[in-house]
Design an enzyme around this catalytic site. Structure first.
Site, short mmCIF file in Angstrom:
data_model
loop_
_atom_site.label_atom_id
_atom_site.label_comp_id
_atom_site.label_asym_id
_atom_site.label_seq_id
_atom_site.Cartn_x
_atom_site.Cartn_y
_atom_site.Cartn_z
N CYS B 98 0.88 -1.17 0.00
CA CYS B 98 0.00 0.00 0.00
C CYS B 98 0.91 1.22 0.00
O CYS B 98 1.52 1.53 1.02
CB CYS B 98 -0.91 0.00 1.22
SG CYS B 98 -1.85 1.54 1.39
N CYS B 101 -0.66 4.35 2.27
CA CYS B 101 -0.73 4.27 3.75
C CYS B 101 -0.27 2.87 4.17
O CYS B 101 0.93 2.60 4.09
CB CYS B 101 -2.11 4.65 4.28
SG CYS B 101 -3.53 3.91 3.45
N SER B 102 -1.20 1.99 4.56
CA SER B 102 -0.76 0.67 5.01
C SER B 102 -1.92 -0.31 4.97
O SER B 102 -2.02 -1.17 5.84
CB SER B 102 -0.21 0.76 6.43
OG SER B 102 -1.21 1.32 7.25
N CYS B 103 -2.80 -0.20 3.96
CA CYS B 103 -3.96 -1.10 3.85
C CYS B 103 -3.47 -2.55 3.84
O CYS B 103 -2.54 -2.89 3.10
CB CYS B 103 -4.73 -0.81 2.58
SG CYS B 103 -5.41 0.86 2.56
#
Lengths: 94, 193, 106
Positions: B98, B101-103
């Protein structure tokens, strides 16, 4: 707004809403202005660009779009790919 | 109010205090949520992978709708983003990142690992995936194309790795024990101990 | 904003392929979460479940953190800044109440 079938060649709009004020954009910078191929539609989801500001959000079609890495980065020689989830309004037929 | 310079624990305690005083979020609600979140772990994803390796019907259902397949395992998917499963096949390997962000498919893999959230991983995975795999010592068979999946929107993506050679006849539990977190993100490949 | 190419004015959180990080090794060692990390994570979830703030608002708040702070702060430290800023912006938390609570925590 048109809907895109799998296999359709599309171009991601070359737009920088970041320059026009506070925004929340889920279309990564590196695919803007680039051409790719629709892999498949993923369904319809509320527009995060509005949800991020607690505004009423339109429900938009979301697509998996495939890009050749060589089309994104000058130094890449491998035949690898990047697949990105992109909302319909960011796409136009190529 | 300038928040950047504030000490972290102090800011958290103050914010929690205000939210509790306004009856918006209680300490008990946070404790309950931590307990629930801590239950999710890569072992859940590994069990799904092992089932997919041994049960063609489940494999088809997993690839068609990851969310429903996870629910078959008793994993709570209500309120979670839809789960998509990326099938590695000979000649095509998936790697999930991702960049924005950090999905991460938290419902089936738990909290994202530290490296997944790092600037270096987020920057490099879409441009130098082979260099990123090399950090783990992972090399792919000759002629394998990498498909990097940048998780930018509503889906969460998990990789269904290839079943390693030499595991013929193994039962589901033994197969599940082989599958690690990184195998389901695509930075590593399942291998025999 | 910072980019190798001024014609592609990316936001600083938009990290895919950014040249300045291409030589940075990935730290693949395991890190366990602290109690602070777990609490911030859970707080965000509870706020979401109650309809007080969305994950999209969380992300917008993280992206609004200036680049130097974004890079300096830890992952859940960014979340906490964002949650606080969004709750203040929506007037769910009053600045005076937060200031008083911060003073009491000193």
């Amino acid at each position: 707004m048109s809907e895109f079938a799998p296999g359709t060649r599309v171009r991601v709009r070359l737009d920088w809403p970041e320059l026009r004020g506070p925004v929340h954009i889920r279309t990564p910078h590196y695919v803007r202005g680039r051409e790719g191929t629709v892999l498949r539609p993923l369904g319809r989801f509320a527009n995060p660009e509005d949800l991020a500001f607690a505004r009423p959000a339109a429900v938009l079609p979301l697509y998996h779009v495939r890009f050749e890495q060589r089309a994104l980065w000058p130094e890449v020689v491998a035949a690898d790919e990047v697949v990105v989830e992109i909302f319909g309004p960011w796409l136009e037929a190529a | 109010m300038n928040l950047s310079g504030l000490e972290n624990e102090r800011l958290l305690a103050a914010l929690r205090g205000v939210l509790a005083a306004k009856n918006l979020v209680s300490a008990a609600e946070i404790a309950e949520r931590i307990a629930i979140t801590d239950q999710a772990s890569p072992a859940q994803g590994a069990a799904m992978v092992a089932r997919a390796w041994t049960d063609a019907g489940f494999r088809a259902r997993l690839l068609a709708c990851g969310t429903r397949a996870a629910e078959e395992f008793g994993i709570m998917m209500r309120g979670a983003p839809p789960l998509g499963v990326l099938e590695n096949v000979p000649g095509l390997h998936h790697l999930v990142v991702c960049t924005l962000c950090s999905c991460y498919p938290r419902a089936v893999l738990g909290y994202p690992p530290f490296w997944y959230k790092s600037v270096a991983y987020r920057a490099r995975a879409v441009r130098d995936p082979r260099g990123v795999l090399a950090e783990w010592g992972t090399t792919l068979p000759e002629g394998t194309r990498i498909r990097v999946v940048d998780s930018t929107a509503d889906y969460r993506w998990m990789v269904l790795p290839l079943r390693p050679a030499g595991t013929e006849g193994w039962d589901e539990a033994a197969l599940a024990a082989l599958v690690r977190e990184g195998d389901m993100v695509g930075v590593t490949l399942p291998r025999l101990p | 904003m910072a980019d190798e190419d001024a014609a592609r004015p990316r936001a600083h959180h938009d990290l895919g392929g950014v040249a300045q990080y291409l030589c940075e090794p990935v730290d693949i060692s395991g890190h366990s979460l602290s109690e602070f990390d777990r609490e911030v994570d859970a707080l965000r979830q509870v706020l979401g479940q109650k309809g007080i703030m969305t994950v999209d608002e969380l992300r917008r708040g993280i992206e609004a953190i200036p680049e130097a702070d974004y890079l300096r702060l830890g992952y859940y430290q960014r979340w906490l800044r964002s949650i606080t800023a969004i709750l203040l912006e929506k007037k769910i938390v009053a600045e005076a109440d937060l200031a008083a609570a911060l003073a009491a925590e000193q």
